[in-house]
Design a protein around this motif. Structure first.
Motif, PDB file in Angstrom:
ATOM      1  N   VAL A 108      10.781  -4.065 -11.047  1.00 54.93           N
ATOM      2  CA  VAL A 108      11.646  -3.393 -10.129  1.00 54.93           C
ATOM      3  C   VAL A 108      11.003  -3.281  -8.587  1.00 54.93           C
ATOM      4  O   VAL A 108      11.989  -3.790  -7.606  1.00 54.93           O
ATOM      5  N   GLY A 109       9.798  -3.148  -8.445  1.00 52.20           N
ATOM      6  CA  GLY A 109       9.115  -3.054  -7.348  1.00 52.20           C
ATOM      7  C   GLY A 109       7.706  -3.003  -7.484  1.00 52.20           C
ATOM      8  O   GLY A 109       7.330  -2.730  -8.544  1.00 52.20           O
ATOM      9  N   ARG A 110       6.978  -3.063  -6.403  1.00 51.79           N
ATOM     10  CA  ARG A 110       5.400  -2.962  -6.349  1.00 51.79           C
ATOM     11  C   ARG A 110       5.011  -2.375  -5.193  1.00 51.79           C
ATOM     12  O   ARG A 110       5.687  -2.581  -3.986  1.00 51.79           O
ATOM     13  N   MET A 111       3.859  -1.811  -5.066  1.00 52.90           N
ATOM     14  CA  MET A 111       3.307  -1.274  -3.931  1.00 52.90           C
ATOM     15  C   MET A 111       1.831  -1.550  -3.944  1.00 52.90           C
ATOM     16  O   MET A 111       1.100  -1.264  -4.881  1.00 52.90           O
ATOM     17  N   LEU A 112       1.133  -1.980  -2.843  1.00 50.48           N
ATOM     18  CA  LEU A 112      -0.274  -2.285  -2.783  1.00 50.48           C
ATOM     19  C   LEU A 112      -0.607  -1.090  -1.595  1.00 50.48           C
ATOM     20  O   LEU A 112       0.029  -1.283  -0.426  1.00 50.48           O
ATOM     21  N   ARG A 113      -1.657  -0.551  -1.953  1.00 48.39           N
ATOM     22  CA  ARG A 113      -2.097   0.463  -0.862  1.00 48.39           C
ATOM     23  C   ARG A 113      -3.847   0.217  -0.862  1.00 48.39           C
ATOM     24  O   ARG A 113      -4.646  -0.145  -1.679  1.00 48.39           O
ATOM     25  N   GLU A 114      -4.156   0.005   0.634  1.00 47.10           N
ATOM     26  CA  GLU A 114      -5.322  -0.235   1.006  1.00 47.10           C
ATOM     27  C   GLU A 114      -6.271   1.157   0.707  1.00 47.10           C
ATOM     28  O   GLU A 114      -5.688   2.197   0.561  1.00 47.10           O
ATOM     29  N   PRO A 115      -7.468   0.894   0.232  1.00 51.88           N
ATOM     30  CA  PRO A 115      -8.378   2.108  -0.062  1.00 51.88           C
ATOM     31  C   PRO A 115      -8.560   3.170   1.078  1.00 51.88           C
ATOM     32  O   PRO A 115      -8.817   2.364   2.180  1.00 51.88           O
ATOM     33  N   LEU A 116      -8.644   4.240   0.546  1.00 54.79           N
ATOM     34  CA  LEU A 116      -8.646   5.211   1.600  1.00 54.79           C
ATOM     35  C   LEU A 116     -10.176   5.906   1.713  1.00 54.79           C
ATOM     36  O   LEU A 116     -10.958   4.945   0.894  1.00 54.79           O
ATOM     37  N   GLU A 117     -10.504   6.656   2.613  1.00 54.25           N
ATOM     38  CA  GLU A 117     -12.257   6.989   2.577  1.00 54.25           C
ATOM     39  C   GLU A 117     -12.430   7.367   1.121  1.00 54.25           C
ATOM     40  O   GLU A 117     -11.907   8.322   0.743  1.00 54.25           O
ATOM     41  N   GLY A 118     -13.578   6.856   0.850  1.00 56.19           N
ATOM     42  CA  GLY A 118     -14.028   7.275  -0.554  1.00 56.19           C
ATOM     43  C   GLY A 118     -13.604   6.441  -1.760  1.00 56.19           C
ATOM     44  O   GLY A 118     -14.005   6.604  -2.879  1.00 56.19           O
ATOM     45  N   GLU A 119     -12.859   5.398  -1.319  1.00 58.20           N
ATOM     46  CA  GLU A 119     -12.226   4.740  -2.437  1.00 58.20           C
ATOM     47  C   GLU A 119     -12.504   3.156  -2.227  1.00 58.20           C
ATOM     48  O   GLU A 119     -12.920   2.834  -1.024  1.00 58.20           O
ATOM     49  N   ARG A 120     -13.108   2.495  -3.263  1.00 59.93           N
ATOM     50  CA  ARG A 120     -13.727   1.030  -2.929  1.00 59.93           C
ATOM     51  C   ARG A 120     -12.734   0.140  -3.023  1.00 59.93           C
ATOM     52  O   ARG A 120     -13.255  -0.971  -2.541  1.00 59.93           O
ATOM     53  N   PHE A 121     -11.628   0.190  -3.485  1.00 59.42           N
ATOM     54  CA  PHE A 121     -10.930  -1.015  -3.882  1.00 59.42           C
ATOM     55  C   PHE A 121      -9.339  -0.814  -3.568  1.00 59.42           C
ATOM     56  O   PHE A 121      -8.893   0.525  -3.404  1.00 59.42           O
ATOM     57  N   ARG A 122      -8.676  -1.675  -3.458  1.00 59.29           N
ATOM     58  CA  ARG A 122      -6.964  -1.644  -2.833  1.00 59.29           C
ATOM     59  C   ARG A 122      -6.455  -1.213  -4.302  1.00 59.29           C
ATOM     60  O   ARG A 122      -6.779  -1.344  -5.583  1.00 59.29           O
ATOM     61  N   GLN A 123      -5.502  -0.158  -4.167  1.00 63.73           N
ATOM     62  CA  GLN A 123      -4.475   0.275  -5.439  1.00 63.73           C
ATOM     63  C   GLN A 123      -3.226  -0.125  -5.367  1.00 63.73           C
ATOM     64  O   GLN A 123      -2.654  -0.731  -4.538  1.00 63.73           O
ATOM     65  N   GLY A 124      -2.969  -0.751  -6.789  1.00 65.46           N
ATOM     66  CA  GLY A 124      -1.809  -1.600  -7.004  1.00 65.46           C
ATOM     67  C   GLY A 124      -0.807  -0.426  -7.995  1.00 65.46           C
ATOM     68  O   GLY A 124      -1.253   0.336  -8.601  1.00 65.46           O
ATOM     69  N   ARG A 125       0.414  -0.534  -7.744  1.00 69.70           N
ATOM     70  CA  ARG A 125       1.529   0.000  -8.261  1.00 69.70           C
ATOM     71  C   ARG A 125       2.607  -0.988  -8.693  1.00 69.70           C
ATOM     72  O   ARG A 125       3.082  -1.539  -7.897  1.00 69.70           O
ATOM     73  N   LEU A 126       3.011  -0.985 -10.190  1.00 71.36           N
ATOM     74  CA  LEU A 126       3.947  -1.722 -10.553  1.00 71.36           C
ATOM     75  C   LEU A 126       5.354  -0.987 -11.206  1.00 71.36           C
ATOM     76  O   LEU A 126       4.824  -0.269 -12.027  1.00 71.36           O
ATOM     77  N   LEU A 127       6.382  -1.135 -10.724  1.00 67.14           N
ATOM     78  CA  LEU A 127       7.443  -0.394 -11.315  1.00 67.14           C
ATOM     79  C   LEU A 127       8.506  -1.281 -11.960  1.00 67.14           C
ATOM     80  O   LEU A 127       8.709  -2.379 -11.320  1.00 67.14           O
ATOM     81  N   MET A 128       8.554  -1.109 -13.570  1.00 69.11           N
ATOM     82  CA  MET A 128       9.155  -2.080 -14.302  1.00 69.11           C
ATOM     83  C   MET A 128      10.295  -1.708 -14.908  1.00 69.11           C
ATOM     84  O   MET A 128      10.321  -0.448 -15.419  1.00 69.11           O
ATOM     85  N   ARG A 129      11.163  -2.402 -15.327  1.00 69.24           N
ATOM     86  CA  ARG A 129      12.362  -1.971 -16.243  1.00 69.24           C
ATOM     87  C   ARG A 129      12.205  -2.662 -17.639  1.00 69.24           C
ATOM     88  O   ARG A 129      12.243  -4.002 -17.600  1.00 69.24           O
TER      89      ARG A 129
END
Length: 213
Positions: free
Chosen positions: A189-210
């Protein structure tokens, strides 16, 4: 822990050991994460639009995200491998249901759920086992049900193990994880990639699926 595999027991033991600290650190984490709240709100709206029905947060930990999903209007319960985490969740949110269990062998009938959230919970599964988790998610979801995956993204690289603070975890390429979900019967359905914030090491991924019909 009867009936759980050795890898499940190792993961549960690791989280049991840090459960109290983990609960304290992450209880209010969503307050500073507007993009994550937006994805969770989109999941909740998608589930509600398809009709009322039960939702499971699989790998619920101390229950803070389960409680947030309830605040978004969902009929939600939590499942986790860690007995200590489940105990903390029940203590903190006595009006919600939390169950001890493994998300690759759920004690649920086929098509029972309208939504599944796996928020950083498949990250500890060996990559070869992830397809079986996704197949189980599809089994318990009704046709048209919604799946939300939250994970550490590998930023263009292959599946990569890293030294997670609790126990070994894996970063996934978003296309690779989406492909496995597609093979298990889901449509993106959709996806989102969020760049790491302070204190985070890696990019964060989200997948919305049906789930397929």
């Amino acid at each position: 822990m009867t009936g759980f595999s050795s890898s499940h027991r190792a993961t549960a033991d690791a989280y049991d050991a840090v459960a109290v600290l983990y609960a304290e650190l992450f209880r209010d984490a969503l307050d500073a994460l507007p993009l994550d709240r937006a994805v969770l709100a989109a999941f909740a709206e998608t589930v509600r639009a398809a009709g009322a029905g039960p939702v499971a947060e699989l790998g619920c930990g101390p229950g803070h995200l389960t409680a947030h999903l309830r605040e978004l209007g969902l009929d939600v319960f939590g499942v986790d491998l860690s007995p200590v985490m489940i105990g903390l969740a029940r203590e903190a949110y006595p009006d919600l249901r939390f169950e001890l269990g493994s998300m690759d062998a759920l004690d649920l009938a086929d098509g029972r759920l309208h939504g599944v959230v796996s928020w950083y919970s498949v990250i500890h599964a060996p990559p070869a086992d992830v397809p079986s988790y996704l197949t189980e998610f599809r089994r318990v979801l009704a046709p048209g049900g919604t799946l939300l995956l939250g994970f550490f993204e590998s930023e263009g690289g292959p599946v990569t193990a890293f030294d997670h603070k609790v126990t070994t975890a894996y970063r996934w390429p978003v296309d690779g994880l989406a492909g496995l979900a597609g093979a298990a019967g889901f449509t993106e359905v959709g996806r989102m990639l969020r760049e790491p914030l302070e204190g985070e090491r890696f990019r964060q991924g989200r997948l919305l699926m049906r789930a397929g019909k």
